[in-house]
Design a protein around this motif. Sequence first.
Motif, PDB file in Angstrom:
ATOM      1  N   LEU A  37       0.814  -1.219   0.000  1.00 27.91           N
ATOM      2  CA  LEU A  37       0.000   0.000   0.000  1.00 27.91           C
ATOM      3  C   LEU A  37       0.848   1.269   0.000  1.00 27.91           C
ATOM      4  O   LEU A  37       0.659   2.132  -0.868  1.00 27.91           O
ATOM      5  CB  LEU A  37      -0.970  -0.014   1.180  1.00 27.91           C
ATOM      6  N   ASN A  40       2.625   1.642  -3.437  1.00 28.53           N
ATOM      7  CA  ASN A  40       1.754   2.052  -4.545  1.00 28.53           C
ATOM      8  C   ASN A  40       1.233   3.463  -4.361  1.00 28.53           C
ATOM      9  O   ASN A  40       1.092   4.205  -5.352  1.00 28.53           O
ATOM     10  CB  ASN A  40       0.592   1.064  -4.674  1.00 28.53           C
ATOM     11  N   VAL A  41       0.950   3.863  -3.122  1.00 26.49           N
ATOM     12  CA  VAL A  41       0.492   5.233  -2.876  1.00 26.49           C
ATOM     13  C   VAL A  41       1.597   6.230  -3.211  1.00 26.49           C
ATOM     14  O   VAL A  41       1.351   7.267  -3.844  1.00 26.49           O
ATOM     15  CB  VAL A  41       0.036   5.392  -1.405  1.00 26.49           C
ATOM     16  N   PHE A  69      -3.068  -0.830  -7.325  1.00 24.76           N
ATOM     17  CA  PHE A  69      -3.528  -0.198  -6.084  1.00 24.76           C
ATOM     18  C   PHE A  69      -4.944  -0.648  -5.734  1.00 24.76           C
ATOM     19  O   PHE A  69      -5.230  -0.992  -4.575  1.00 24.76           O
ATOM     20  CB  PHE A  69      -3.484   1.322  -6.234  1.00 24.76           C
TER      21      PHE A  69
END
Length: 334
Positions: A37, A40-41, A69
Amino acid sequence: MTNSNVSVGPMDHCNTTDPLTYQVLSWLMVGEFVFGLPLNVSVLYIFLFRFKFWKTNSVFLFNIVVADFLLMVCLPAKAYNYQHGLRRSQDKTQCQVMLFMLFINRGASIAFLTTLSIDRYFNVVHLGKRNCVKFFRKSPLISLLIWLLLLPLTIPTMVEGFECCNSHGRTDASHNVTDTFRELVFFTQILIPFVILLYCTVCIVHRLRKKTVGDKTKLRRAVFLVTSVVIVFSVCFLPCTLARAVLLAIRLLNMQEVETLVAQVYDSLMVLSYIDCLLDPLLYCFCCSGFRDAYVEAFCPAALLRRMPSLDNSTRTTTTNSVGRIVNVPLVQK
């Protein structure tokens, strides 16, 4: 008494048969989520605010990250089900929504990955020739079209009720039409892209190894990159595809005792396939020098500063300004 007969009858396909195995799988998904997470953020942040993907012909890369995501955010729900002894949610709506999200986002990730591989194939193998994909990658409308084309392939997961989202071979012929279509989508969205990816990779590697001009280190790095993509795709997706085929065959033969074991293997390999969401940013984004520099500048400025003294001599050149004075101009843009 009736309930007791049901529980010892046909295998309950929603409940886990080995709680320990699924507890381990749930924590693996938690680990994939925890590490995936923020990665990908952060990559999405760079694409949107630093790298500006719409100006750098990186629309396909951005869509791969978006699909990964959206797939990543589904993992906590699956981990929750596994920790509570459920292979799938027993709530019909939640089960169908989860399956829809997994299908469309994994399909989108593979579709954009395949399109990107085709683009690289034309850029390397047919350099100088007309490349329609090169034109398409500059248009966000093509990306939108790919998402829209995936919808009719994924909608069948929402229109029919089925036993624990997994009924092929257990229901009557009328339901099997939808189930068969869903299984065809599952296999074709992996096998066909794999064949295309393999062909493009073989041609690219062959072309790169024939090159006699250029930096040999860069050529070896390029060969390693395109080869590693095939390896990651094979490790993440082919094992679960093979396990799915074996599971369907055993189910059609009504071998319930063997099906229990094969279902565990299939679920384990599906959890392994989600690691693709972690590897895609590393393989595609960080291998792009422009994106890598933007990422390092945003999140690791100290590392960039340590690099700068050693790059001073190699990244500066002399030029003359408007008044005839010689000045140093850095070649690396910030």
